[in-house]
Scaffold this active site. Structure first.
Site, mmCIF file in Angstrom:
data_model
loop_
_atom_site.group_PDB
_atom_site.id
_atom_site.type_symbol
_atom_site.label_atom_id
_atom_site.label_comp_id
_atom_site.label_asym_id
_atom_site.label_seq_id
_atom_site.Cartn_x
_atom_site.Cartn_y
_atom_site.Cartn_z
ATOM 1 N N ASN A 84 39.506 32.734 39.317
ATOM 2 C CA ASN A 84 39.107 33.467 38.134
ATOM 3 C C ASN A 84 39.220 32.641 36.848
ATOM 4 O OD1 ASN A 84 38.099 35.885 37.148
ATOM 5 N ND2 ASN A 84 40.113 36.790 36.798
ATOM 6 N N ASP A 126 49.159 27.053 41.611
ATOM 7 C CA ASP A 126 48.188 28.141 41.449
ATOM 8 C C ASP A 126 46.838 27.798 42.095
ATOM 9 O OD1 ASP A 126 47.408 30.740 40.723
ATOM 10 O OD2 ASP A 126 46.409 29.993 38.938
HETATM 11 C C1 0GY Z 1 46.891 33.888 39.407
HETATM 12 C C2 0GY Z 1 46.205 34.369 38.232
HETATM 13 C C3 0GY Z 1 45.137 35.228 38.164
HETATM 14 C C4 0GY Z 1 44.686 36.029 39.223
HETATM 15 C C5 0GY Z 1 45.476 36.710 40.039
HETATM 16 O O1 0GY Z 1 45.931 38.300 41.635
HETATM 17 C C6 0GY Z 1 45.051 37.742 40.998
HETATM 18 O O2 0GY Z 1 43.850 38.004 41.114
HETATM 19 O O3 0GY Z 1 46.768 36.509 40.004
HETATM 20 C C7 0GY Z 1 44.488 35.419 36.888
HETATM 21 O O4 0GY Z 1 43.290 35.820 36.862
HETATM 22 O O5 0GY Z 1 45.093 35.171 35.812
HETATM 23 O O6 0GY Z 1 48.104 33.723 39.380
HETATM 24 O O7 0GY Z 1 46.251 33.634 40.422
#
Ligand code: 0GY
Length: 290
Positions: free
Chosen positions: A251, A246
């Site tokens: 975030n 990841d």
């Molecule tokens: C991840 C988790 C997050 C963000 C996103 O697409 C995204 O913005 O997936 C999260 O904020 O939990 O898998 O990157």
């Protein structure tokens, strides 16, 4: 909106665990740089720039050979940063894109030729606005002939409401981060049992056993409370699990993990060499490089 998140670890440690040859980091991102690949105007957060060069350097440090780069919401449906990274990977990266419902078949074919093998549907209300199910189903039906899969991101409490949609998708369905269980509950409590049931009853559903840093209540560096959840999935569904860092952990507001310690969790969730090979090599190669 800006600057309330943390940047990725500046100097991750070299893991003690050595991944098997061919290992794939099957969930990671590239962000920007924003000056070259601007972030989406409708984004809910702005990440730190995280370049392809930095991603590939991390891949090498951690002992991995390949990446699956997943489109995150901060880039919306603009996949240029993702495609640029794949194009510069010497065939060592594939992608999961986000697409506009109006995407043409020719555009989907071009994404395929560029290395994309799936689309991501995000159901987290804090990250995306609602898209009607029939619109998503139409995208799924159009990517199915390409042999692509759908990656879904949701939180455990929303699974009952999403169940019928997920189980009617005509593709392989890959769930991000184990469906985000509440790891304060027991691993055999009804909430996680429901997720296990989804995989038991639907052999086209896979799970990423990723993101202890987002799920853990006990915290770093060992994220002990996440281990039983990931290990249960690896042992019960060894041919349908994927692992990823990841990176760069978009975030996250509480702490930033050391990616080396995340890799060192792998033997705790996949205790045998055979399970490790399936998790890190066989499964992602089958899904992304076949
Ligand atoms: C991840 C988790 C997050 C963000 C996103 O697409 C995204 O913005 O997936 C999260 O904020 O939990 O898998 O990157």
């Amino acid at each position: 909106m800006d600057k309330d998140w943390l940047c990725f670890h500046p100097a991750p440690s070299k893991p003690r665990f050595i991944p098997p040859p061919g290992a794939v980091d099957a969930h990671c991102h590239v962000f920007g740089p924003g000056a070259v690949f601007p972030y989406a105007p409708q984004r809910k957060y702005t990440p730190c720039d995280a370049s392809r060069e930095q991603l590939f350097a991390l891949r090498d440090l951690l002992g991995f050979e390949r990446n699956v780069i997943v489109q995150a919401t901060c880039h919306g449906n603009d996949n240029r940063a993702l495609l640029d990274a794949i194009a510069h990977s010497n065939g060592r990266a594939r992608g999961v894109a986000s697409v506009d419902p109006a995407v043409s078949d020719a555009e989907l074919r071009a994404l395929h030729d560029a290395g994309v093998r799936g689309v991501r549907f995000n159901f987290l209300k804090r990250l995306t606005d609602f898209t009607p199910r029939e619109v998503l189903m139409n995208i799924a039906e159009r990517i199915a002939p390409l042999g692509w899969h759908v990656v879904v991101y949701f939180e455990a409490q929303d699974l009952p409401e999403l169940w019928d949609f997920f189980t009617s998708l005509p593709t392989t369905v890959v769930v991000d981060h184990m469906g985000r269980p509440d790891v304060g509950q027991r691993v055999d409590a009804p909430q996680f049992e429901r997720f296990v049931q989804l995989l038991r009853e639907h052999s086209n559903v896979w799970s990423k056993v990723s993101c202890p840093e987002r799920l853990s209540l006990s915290g770093p560096p060992t994220y002990d409370d996440v281990v039983p959840f990931a290990r249960r999935l690896v042992e019960e569904f060894p041919d349908r699990v994927l692992w990823g860092t990841d990176w760069p952990h978009p975030n996250l507001k509480t702490h930033m993990p050391d990616d080396g310690t995340l890799v060192d969790m792998i033997p705790r969730i996949a205790p045998t060499e055979e399970l490790q090979r399936k998790l890190l090599v066989d499964n992602p190669l089958r899904l992304y490089w076949a």
